[in-house]
Structures are given as structure tokens and as C-alpha cells.
Design a protein around this motif. Structure first.
Motif, PDB file in Angstrom:
ATOM      1  N   LEU A 265       0.878  -1.053  -0.114  1.00 39.76           N
ATOM      2  CA  LEU A 265       0.071  -0.053  -0.253  1.00 39.76           C
ATOM      3  C   LEU A 265       0.945   1.274  -0.072  1.00 39.76           C
ATOM      4  O   LEU A 265       1.697   1.397   0.714  1.00 39.76           O
ATOM      5  CB  LEU A 265      -1.014  -0.140   1.077  1.00 39.76           C
ATOM      6  CG  LEU A 265      -2.189  -0.717   1.242  1.00 39.76           C
ATOM      7  CD1 LEU A 265      -2.841  -1.119   2.464  1.00 39.76           C
ATOM      8  CD2 LEU A 265      -3.240   0.042   0.252  1.00 39.76           C
ATOM      9  N   GLU A 266       0.536   2.190  -0.997  1.00 39.03           N
ATOM     10  CA  GLU A 266       1.273   3.378  -1.062  1.00 39.03           C
ATOM     11  C   GLU A 266       1.009   4.494   0.120  1.00 39.03           C
ATOM     12  O   GLU A 266       1.599   5.366   0.436  1.00 39.03           O
ATOM     13  CB  GLU A 266       1.235   3.936  -2.470  1.00 39.03           C
ATOM     14  CG  GLU A 266       1.984   3.125  -3.330  1.00 39.03           C
ATOM     15  CD  GLU A 266       1.796   3.763  -4.700  1.00 39.03           C
ATOM     16  OE1 GLU A 266       1.261   4.752  -5.166  1.00 39.03           O
ATOM     17  OE2 GLU A 266       2.330   3.187  -5.799  1.00 39.03           O
ATOM     18  N   ARG A 267      -0.402   4.246   0.576  1.00 46.34           N
ATOM     19  CA  ARG A 267      -0.928   5.096   1.451  1.00 46.34           C
ATOM     20  C   ARG A 267      -0.627   4.884   2.716  1.00 46.34           C
ATOM     21  O   ARG A 267      -0.341   3.801   3.320  1.00 46.34           O
ATOM     22  CB  ARG A 267      -2.607   5.267   1.230  1.00 46.34           C
ATOM     23  CG  ARG A 267      -3.290   3.910   1.533  1.00 46.34           C
ATOM     24  CD  ARG A 267      -4.761   4.139   1.903  1.00 46.34           C
ATOM     25  NE  ARG A 267      -4.759   4.840   3.275  1.00 46.34           N
ATOM     26  CZ  ARG A 267      -5.742   5.753   3.556  1.00 46.34           C
ATOM     27  NH1 ARG A 267      -6.552   5.963   2.688  1.00 46.34           N
ATOM     28  NH2 ARG A 267      -5.707   6.165   4.909  1.00 46.34           N
ATOM     29  N   ARG A 268      -1.143   5.621   3.720  1.00 43.49           N
ATOM     30  CA  ARG A 268      -0.782   5.276   5.063  1.00 43.49           C
ATOM     31  C   ARG A 268      -1.405   4.425   5.742  1.00 43.49           C
ATOM     32  O   ARG A 268      -2.896   4.339   5.578  1.00 43.49           O
ATOM     33  CB  ARG A 268      -0.828   6.616   5.966  1.00 43.49           C
ATOM     34  CG  ARG A 268      -0.890   6.677   7.591  1.00 43.49           C
ATOM     35  CD  ARG A 268      -1.294   7.938   8.111  1.00 43.49           C
ATOM     36  NE  ARG A 268      -1.433   7.807   9.446  1.00 43.49           N
ATOM     37  CZ  ARG A 268      -0.581   8.709  10.462  1.00 43.49           C
ATOM     38  NH1 ARG A 268       0.299   9.504   9.785  1.00 43.49           N
ATOM     39  NH2 ARG A 268      -0.790   8.467  11.796  1.00 43.49           N
ATOM     40  N   ILE A 269      -1.175   3.309   6.428  1.00 44.86           N
ATOM     41  CA  ILE A 269      -1.783   2.540   7.325  1.00 44.86           C
ATOM     42  C   ILE A 269      -1.824   2.880   9.037  1.00 44.86           C
ATOM     43  O   ILE A 269      -0.985   3.081   9.523  1.00 44.86           O
ATOM     44  CB  ILE A 269      -1.399   1.061   7.385  1.00 44.86           C
ATOM     45  CG1 ILE A 269      -1.455   0.721   5.886  1.00 44.86           C
ATOM     46  CG2 ILE A 269      -2.198   0.126   8.255  1.00 44.86           C
ATOM     47  CD1 ILE A 269      -0.909  -0.902   5.851  1.00 44.86           C
ATOM     48  N   ASP A 270      -3.210   3.420   9.597  1.00 44.57           N
ATOM     49  CA  ASP A 270      -3.026   3.873  10.686  1.00 44.57           C
ATOM     50  C   ASP A 270      -3.058   3.028  11.716  1.00 44.57           C
ATOM     51  O   ASP A 270      -2.390   3.146  12.867  1.00 44.57           O
ATOM     52  CB  ASP A 270      -4.219   4.737  10.936  1.00 44.57           C
ATOM     53  CG  ASP A 270      -4.274   6.151  10.105  1.00 44.57           C
ATOM     54  OD1 ASP A 270      -3.761   6.977  10.289  1.00 44.57           O
ATOM     55  OD2 ASP A 270      -5.020   5.936   8.716  1.00 44.57           O
ATOM     56  N   TRP A 271      -3.608   1.630  11.774  1.00 46.31           N
ATOM     57  CA  TRP A 271      -3.486   0.652  12.671  1.00 46.31           C
ATOM     58  C   TRP A 271      -3.575  -0.697  12.230  1.00 46.31           C
ATOM     59  O   TRP A 271      -4.131  -0.987  11.032  1.00 46.31           O
ATOM     60  CB  TRP A 271      -4.667   0.966  13.757  1.00 46.31           C
ATOM     61  CG  TRP A 271      -6.100   0.411  13.550  1.00 46.31           C
ATOM     62  CD1 TRP A 271      -6.195  -0.814  13.752  1.00 46.31           C
ATOM     63  CD2 TRP A 271      -7.092   1.291  12.673  1.00 46.31           C
ATOM     64  NE1 TRP A 271      -7.562  -0.751  13.152  1.00 46.31           N
ATOM     65  CE2 TRP A 271      -7.973   0.208  12.411  1.00 46.31           C
ATOM     66  CE3 TRP A 271      -6.935   2.453  12.307  1.00 46.31           C
ATOM     67  CZ2 TRP A 271      -9.315   0.943  12.052  1.00 46.31           C
ATOM     68  CZ3 TRP A 271      -8.167   2.938  11.646  1.00 46.31           C
ATOM     69  CH2 TRP A 271      -9.429   2.035  11.254  1.00 46.31           C
ATOM     70  N   VAL A 272      -2.992  -1.667  12.690  1.00 46.07           N
ATOM     71  CA  VAL A 272      -3.233  -2.996  12.583  1.00 46.07           C
ATOM     72  C   VAL A 272      -3.439  -3.675  13.877  1.00 46.07           C
ATOM     73  O   VAL A 272      -2.595  -3.763  14.794  1.00 46.07           O
ATOM     74  CB  VAL A 272      -1.821  -3.738  11.822  1.00 46.07           C
ATOM     75  CG1 VAL A 272      -2.096  -5.292  11.398  1.00 46.07           C
ATOM     76  CG2 VAL A 272      -1.735  -3.135  10.452  1.00 46.07           C
ATOM     77  N   ALA A 293       7.637  -4.575  10.546  1.00 47.31           N
ATOM     78  CA  ALA A 293       8.357  -3.481   9.556  1.00 47.31           C
ATOM     79  C   ALA A 293       7.602  -2.309   9.282  1.00 47.31           C
ATOM     80  O   ALA A 293       7.991  -1.632   8.300  1.00 47.31           O
ATOM     81  CB  ALA A 293       8.920  -4.574   8.374  1.00 47.31           C
ATOM     82  N   LEU A 294       6.411  -2.148   9.791  1.00 47.29           N
ATOM     83  CA  LEU A 294       5.731  -1.112   9.486  1.00 47.29           C
ATOM     84  C   LEU A 294       6.221   0.287  10.138  1.00 47.29           C
ATOM     85  O   LEU A 294       6.800   0.052  11.137  1.00 47.29           O
ATOM     86  CB  LEU A 294       4.005  -1.233   9.948  1.00 47.29           C
ATOM     87  CG  LEU A 294       3.443  -2.271   8.762  1.00 47.29           C
ATOM     88  CD1 LEU A 294       3.583  -3.720   9.150  1.00 47.29           C
ATOM     89  CD2 LEU A 294       1.939  -1.961   8.823  1.00 47.29           C
ATOM     90  N   PRO A 295       5.979   1.541   9.454  1.00 45.18           N
ATOM     91  CA  PRO A 295       6.573   2.713   9.914  1.00 45.18           C
ATOM     92  C   PRO A 295       6.025   3.038  11.281  1.00 45.18           C
ATOM     93  O   PRO A 295       4.685   2.530  11.677  1.00 45.18           O
ATOM     94  CB  PRO A 295       6.324   3.637   8.900  1.00 45.18           C
ATOM     95  CG  PRO A 295       5.206   3.042   8.223  1.00 45.18           C
ATOM     96  CD  PRO A 295       5.213   1.527   8.139  1.00 45.18           C
ATOM     97  N   ALA A 296       6.322   3.929  11.960  1.00 49.44           N
ATOM     98  CA  ALA A 296       5.852   4.455  13.193  1.00 49.44           C
ATOM     99  C   ALA A 296       4.593   5.027  12.982  1.00 49.44           C
ATOM    100  O   ALA A 296       3.591   5.091  14.065  1.00 49.44           O
ATOM    101  CB  ALA A 296       6.896   5.414  13.729  1.00 49.44           C
ATOM    102  N   GLU A 297       4.034   5.559  12.063  1.00 49.73           N
ATOM    103  CA  GLU A 297       2.775   6.027  11.735  1.00 49.73           C
ATOM    104  C   GLU A 297       1.562   5.066  12.007  1.00 49.73           C
ATOM    105  O   GLU A 297       0.425   5.338  12.021  1.00 49.73           O
ATOM    106  CB  GLU A 297       2.512   6.610  10.422  1.00 49.73           C
ATOM    107  CG  GLU A 297       2.997   5.924   9.391  1.00 49.73           C
ATOM    108  CD  GLU A 297       2.890   6.556   8.086  1.00 49.73           C
ATOM    109  OE1 GLU A 297       2.692   6.031   6.865  1.00 49.73           O
ATOM    110  OE2 GLU A 297       3.303   7.798   7.746  1.00 49.73           O
ATOM    111  N   THR A 298       2.177   3.650  11.935  1.00 55.68           N
ATOM    112  CA  THR A 298       1.110   2.411  11.846  1.00 55.68           C
ATOM    113  C   THR A 298       1.170   1.998  13.527  1.00 55.68           C
ATOM    114  O   THR A 298       2.207   1.352  13.855  1.00 55.68           O
ATOM    115  CB  THR A 298       1.316   1.397  11.023  1.00 55.68           C
ATOM    116  OG1 THR A 298       1.564   2.029   9.740  1.00 55.68           O
ATOM    117  CG2 THR A 298       0.250   0.281  11.023  1.00 55.68           C
TER     118      THR A 298
END
Length: 364
Positions: A265-272, A293-298
Motif C-alpha cells: 500500500l502506498e498510502r498510510r496505514i493507521d493501525w493493525v 516492519a511497518l513505519p511508526a505512523e502505523t
């Protein structure tokens, strides 16, 4: 030694046993409102049994018919599979309304009214929960026809997003996509009709390509979510009578799917959101979280809150999770239940919501 992450915030994956959306919003806001960034409507009404109400949408499609066997009734729904009956080409199949957009619009009206009245904290978003297309297709379409029917249903579900996104401001919206059936494919288990065969990917359950294919299908739907809206995923091993269809050996497949979603996904993922079985307080279950490996924004949310063992049980599961997430550089994660709790006793709702708050406070 890496610093242990903070535990902050809670997440509700969707299903909450209340009679109406308004009742859901009220009890959630009262017990947990300050710890939630978004609130779902509880999946009330026909959505009580998750996707089972979607059988009516398949029945309404010209070109699909039920197999001529005795009804297979589960919770009042006929689960007999549908097949292409030859009266229309698969490319000509057209689904009507699936019900998700209509439910979202109705619940959002209650949500904004209660937020304007101060019942729901200002800044809280309205959360809409959707299945992946793979779940209803697997549940309601006979195996030989799943690949052919999938595009029509996937297009209809994408249209549902378009419809509720047109009615709900993007900066007020959070969309969750539930991936549950996907883990039945990954684990190579049967959901009632024999072991699942992945019509959408090469290789068997252990093939690395299967994780990428699963993430790719989910990413196609997620791409329809407006950029200004929040987006999250609930990864799930099922919830029938508060039991998984198979207990995960560890969090490995969950992390693999989460990482693949982040990569595709090119867009931001806010939570999993990831489930944690009640008996898993051992480091081995959580060890794969070191590969997050997801960024801190997730924000990851671990479903380690269980009503059976309360705060002490949750803290026992939190300890090894913190260490594994620290190794991945995760600074903060939140908590939730393992799955939705809408099919549990309604009189448990308030105390279970409060338990989230108590766990967060005890985690320090």
C-alpha cells in the motif's frame, strides 16, 4: 537494551453486543471514550453474525443459483453455496447494494448527534468495518466458481466504500478491513467444505507468494479509502463461540501479512490489530513481533484483553510482547480484545470495555 514501548490507547474491532448503534456509542463513550481514537457502531442489526447476511446479496444476482441440496442453516442463514447457473456470463454479474454503506450512513447520523451533544469525545472518528471480498466469496460461492465471481463482488464492495465516503467527511472517517478467511487459507484448514485452495495464488498454504497475494487483494480494496480517512486492518483467526478456527502457532503469519500490507500500500496505514490467544503468555508466541516492519505512523494493537483473566492475564501477555516490539523499534502500541465481542453476553459489555482502561492504566 532497547527501551520498552509504551502501552497507550485501545481499539475496538467492530462487533459489540448492544441493540442499536446509539446504545453502542453511549456505552463505549462512557466506559472507554478517552482511550479511543475511533468508535464503531457495534455491527448491529443484520450484521450481528458478521458476513452471513451477505447471502441475500448473492441470491439477488442474476446468473447465480444455490446448489440443489438441503439448506445448510447456521444462525438462521442458509450457507448452501451458489454457482454460476449459465444464465449470465461471470463478466456480466452485477451485485446490488451490500448493506454496508446504508448502515454506515444511518449510524453516522447517531454518531454525530451524540458527539455534538458531548456524549462522544470531540475529535473521535466514526469507524466503518468491512470484510475483505475474499470472506463472502469463500463462504457463499462454490469453489470452482470463486475465481469467476470474485471480480463482481469485489467491485460491489468497493462501491460500498465510494457510497459511504461520499456521505461521511474523510477527516471524520476511519475504515477497517477485516482479514479472517485469509488466515484459513494460510493455515490450510477447512471452514466446512474441505481444505481451502487459494484460487487467487500459486502454491500451497506454505508458499510465500500466498502472503503477497492475500495482501494484494486487501490492498486493492483499501485503495478505495479516501487518503484523508484513517485506514486499518483487523487480522483474525475467526470467532465462533469465542474460539479460533485454528490456534496460531505464533504471531508469524500475522506479522507477515501486516508487513506485506505495508509494502503493497502506498498510502498510510493507521493501525493493525492482531489477536493473542488467552493461553499464550510465552515469549515464543510474540517473538515474530521483532520482525514488525511497518513505519511508526502505523499503531499495532494486540488483542490480549480477555474477560476470563482480567488485568493480570493481560499483563502476563503484555510482558513478552513489549520485549519483542522493542526489538523492532516500536515505541507505542495499544490493546484490544482478540476479536469482536458482539456475540458474547450483552451484560458483559460495560465491564469488558472498562477492562481495557484498567489494563492500560496497570501497564504504566
Amino acid at each position: 537494551m532497547p527501551e520498552l514501548p509504551l502501552v497507550a490507547g485501545a481499539h475496538l474491532v467492530g462487533s459489540i453486543n448492544q441493540p442499536t448503534a446509539e446504545a453502542t456509542f453511549r456505552v463505549v463513550a462512557q466506559e472507554l471514550g478517552g482511550d479511543l481514537a475511533r468508535i464503531p457502531d457495534g455491527e448491529v442489526g443484520e450484521r450481528f453474525h458478521w458476513i452471513l447476511f451477505q447471502g441475500a446479496a448473492f441470491d439477488a444476482v442474476d446468473g447465480l443459483s444455490r446448489v440443489p441440496i438441503d439448506p445448510i442453516v447456521v444462525a438462521g442463514f442458509d450457507l448452501r453455496p451458489l454457482v454460476l447457473d449459465g444464465s449470465a456470463a461471470a463478466s456480466d454479474l452485477v451485485f446490488g447494494s451490500l448493506g454496508y454503506a446504508d448502515a454506515a450512513a444511518s449510524s453516522y447520523a447517531d454518531f454525530t448527534r451524540l458527539r455534538d451533544a458531548g456524549v462522544i469525545p470531540a475529535g473521535t472518528r466514526f469507524q466503518v468495518c468491512l470484510p475483505s471480498p475474499l470472506a463472502p466469496i469463500t463462504t457463499y460461492v462454490a469453489a470452482p466458481d470463486r475465481a469467476a465471481v470474485y471480480p463482481a463482488y469485489a467491485a460491489a464492495l468497493a462501491m460500498e466504500i465510494d457510497r459511504f465516503a461520499a456521505a461521511i467527511p474523510a477527516d471524520d472517517l476511519a475504515v477497517q478491513i477485516d482479514l479472517a478467511t485469509e488466515f484459513a487459507y494460510l493455515e490450510g484448514v477447512s471452514l466446512g467444505g474441505g481444505p481451502l485452495e487459494a484460487f487467487f495464488a500459486e502454491g500451497g498454504a506454505d508458499a510465500p507468494e500466498l502472503v503477497d497475494a492475500i495482501a494484494g487483494l486487501a490492498a486493492e480494496l483499501a485503495a478505495r479509502v479516501p487518503a484523508e480517512a484513517q485506514l486499518g486492518f483487523h487480522l483474525c483467526y475467526g470467532d465462533v463461540a469465542e474460539k479460533h478456527f485454528v490456534e496460531p502457532a505464533d504471531a508469524g503469519k500475522l506479522v507477515a501479512v501486516a508487513n506485506a500490507l505495508g509494502a503493497q500500500l502506498e498510502r498510510r496505514i493507521d493501525w493493525v490489530h492482531l489477536p493473542v490467544p488467552i493461553e499464550r503468555t510465552d515469549a515464543a508466541y510474540f517473538a515474530p513481533l521483532a520482525g514488525w516492519a511497518l513505519p511508526a505512523e502505523t499503531t499495532p494493537f494486540l488483542g490480549l484483553v480477555h474477560h476470563e483473566d482480567g488485568v493480570d492475564g493481560a499483563l502476563a501477555r503484555l510482558a513478552p510482547a513489549r520485549g519483542a516490539f522493542a526489538a523492532a523499534g516500536v515505541a507505542t502500541f495499544g490493546v484490544g480484545t482478540e476479536c469482536g465481542f458482539g456475540r458474547g453476553p450483552a451484560d458483559r459489555t460495560a465491564s469488558l470495555l472498562a477492562l481495557h482502561r484498567e489494563v492500560i492504566a496497570a501497564a504504566g
